[in-house]
Motif scaffolding. Structure first.
Motif, PDB file in Angstrom:
ATOM      1  N   VAL A  75       0.804  -1.097  -0.111  1.00 21.71           N
ATOM      2  CA  VAL A  75       0.231   0.073   0.112  1.00 21.71           C
ATOM      3  C   VAL A  75       0.891   1.289  -0.042  1.00 21.71           C
ATOM      4  O   VAL A  75       1.824   1.242   0.681  1.00 21.71           O
ATOM      5  CB  VAL A  75      -1.021   0.035   1.263  1.00 21.71           C
ATOM      6  N   THR A  77       0.546   5.122   0.803  1.00 20.31           N
ATOM      7  CA  THR A  77      -0.417   5.887   1.390  1.00 20.31           C
ATOM      8  C   THR A  77      -0.509   7.462   0.988  1.00 20.31           C
ATOM      9  O   THR A  77       0.239   7.790  -0.203  1.00 20.31           O
ATOM     10  CB  THR A  77       0.161   6.178   2.919  1.00 20.31           C
ATOM     11  N   ARG A  78      -1.186   8.238   1.179  1.00 15.11           N
ATOM     12  CA  ARG A  78      -1.595   9.540   0.665  1.00 15.11           C
ATOM     13  C   ARG A  78      -0.039  10.267   1.027  1.00 15.11           C
ATOM     14  O   ARG A  78       0.023  11.343  -0.203  1.00 15.11           O
ATOM     15  CB  ARG A  78      -2.643  10.408   1.372  1.00 15.11           C
ATOM     16  N   SER A  82       5.532   3.577   1.444  1.00 14.64           N
ATOM     17  CA  SER A  82       5.218   2.272   0.913  1.00 14.64           C
ATOM     18  C   SER A  82       5.211   1.452   2.318  1.00 14.64           C
ATOM     19  O   SER A  82       6.117   1.235   2.872  1.00 14.64           O
ATOM     20  CB  SER A  82       6.271   1.941  -0.002  1.00 14.64           C
ATOM     21  N   ARG A 119      -6.421  -2.143  -0.319  1.00 13.73           N
ATOM     22  CA  ARG A 119      -5.537  -1.251  -0.890  1.00 13.73           C
ATOM     23  C   ARG A 119      -6.208   0.229  -1.364  1.00 13.73           C
ATOM     24  O   ARG A 119      -5.555   1.257  -0.949  1.00 13.73           O
ATOM     25  CB  ARG A 119      -4.872  -1.769  -2.191  1.00 13.73           C
ATOM     26  N   GLY A 123      -5.068   3.674   1.064  1.00 11.48           N
ATOM     27  CA  GLY A 123      -4.218   4.592   0.027  1.00 11.48           C
ATOM     28  C   GLY A 123      -4.777   6.028   0.231  1.00 11.48           C
ATOM     29  O   GLY A 123      -4.211   6.829  -0.378  1.00 11.48           O
TER      30      GLY A 123
END
Length: 256
Positions: A75, A77-78, A82, A119, A123
């Motif tokens: 995943v 993230t914003r 990772s 995911r 994310g």
């Protein structure tokens, strides 16, 4: 006659086998989706179920809660971090007919949907939110899965994020951030303590300024505290108003 007797015996055996194959026993947690000449007929069970051989077929469906591990997912993230996230999914079949007719291999379909949903949801959040708001994220994933699997006759009861795996570089960065945050808090607390102490000292100075004798008593109290350590050299200021009369007496000329 012998051949006729053998043929009749074979017929009886085949008939018995055919009749035996018509009986099915379903456990309390099982249901049978029955198809008649390829078309859905009804859901039967639990208990004894009688089928017409060659005309009716039955598919067993387990109604118990299924515990499924969601494999570790990569995943991003914003905030472009990772991470690897694994979770566990709890669901059960509430409509056996739709679970068999509407989707092929509902277990595999639910697993794939859970992976993509996990995911997609994670994310949209930053790393700090992912680590601190797991309960809210679990609820978000559960609601989305429950809505999408409703047409399959499946009820998603719970989703739990088990593990969030960070690389060593990110772990060290988080540790440095936590250390800097603790240092900031320590400095703020120290500054607040200095501010409060300054206010108290100002009030104390104002009180002592009203009574000069109170300052002398404070000197004596300070001397008592310092005297507890016998390895120190004490330089004690002696007020000039105490020495004034003595100095004037010694400085006066002797009387004739």
């Amino acid at each position: 006659m012998i051949l006729g007797g053998v043929g009749f015996s074979v017929f009886i055996v085949l008939l018995a086998l055919l009749a035996f194959s018509a009986f099915r026993v379903l456990r309390e947690y099982e249901r049978g989706v029955v198809f008649q000449l390829g078309r859905f007929w009804k859901v039967k069970g639990p208990g004894l179920v009688i089928l017409v051989p060659g005309i009716q077929q039955m598919v067993r469906v387990d109604l118990r809660v299924v515990v499924m591990d969601i494999p570790s997912q990569d995943v991003i993230t914003r905030d472009n971090v990772s991470v690897k996230v694994s979770a566990v999914l709890y669901f059960r079949v509430v409509d056996p007919a739709r679970a068999i007719i509407q989707v092929e291999r509902y277990l595999e379909a639910t697993s794939q949907l859970a992976q993509t949903t996990l995911r997609a949801v994670l994310g949209k959040h930053e790393l700090d939110g992912l680590l601190a708001e797991r309960e809210r994220l679990n609820l978000d994933v559960q609601k989305i899965l429950d809505t999408q699997t409703d047409m399959w006759g499946i009820k998603v009861t719970n989703v739990e994020i088990k593990h969030v795996d960070l690389n060593e570089t990110m772990v060290r960065a988080i540790a440095r951030q936590a250390e800097a945050e603790r240092e900031r808090r320590a400095k703020v607390i120290h500054a607040e303590g200095e501010l409060q102490a300054s206010h108290m000292l100002a009030e104390a100075a104002e009180v002592l300024g009203r009574q000069p004798q109170a300052l002398q008593l404070r000197y004596l109290e300070t001397l008592t505290v310092i005297a507890a350590d016998k390895n120190s050299t004490i330089v004690f200021p002696l007020p000039i108003d105490v020495l004034g009369p003595l100095l004037r007496r010694f400085a006066a000329p002797p009387a004739e």
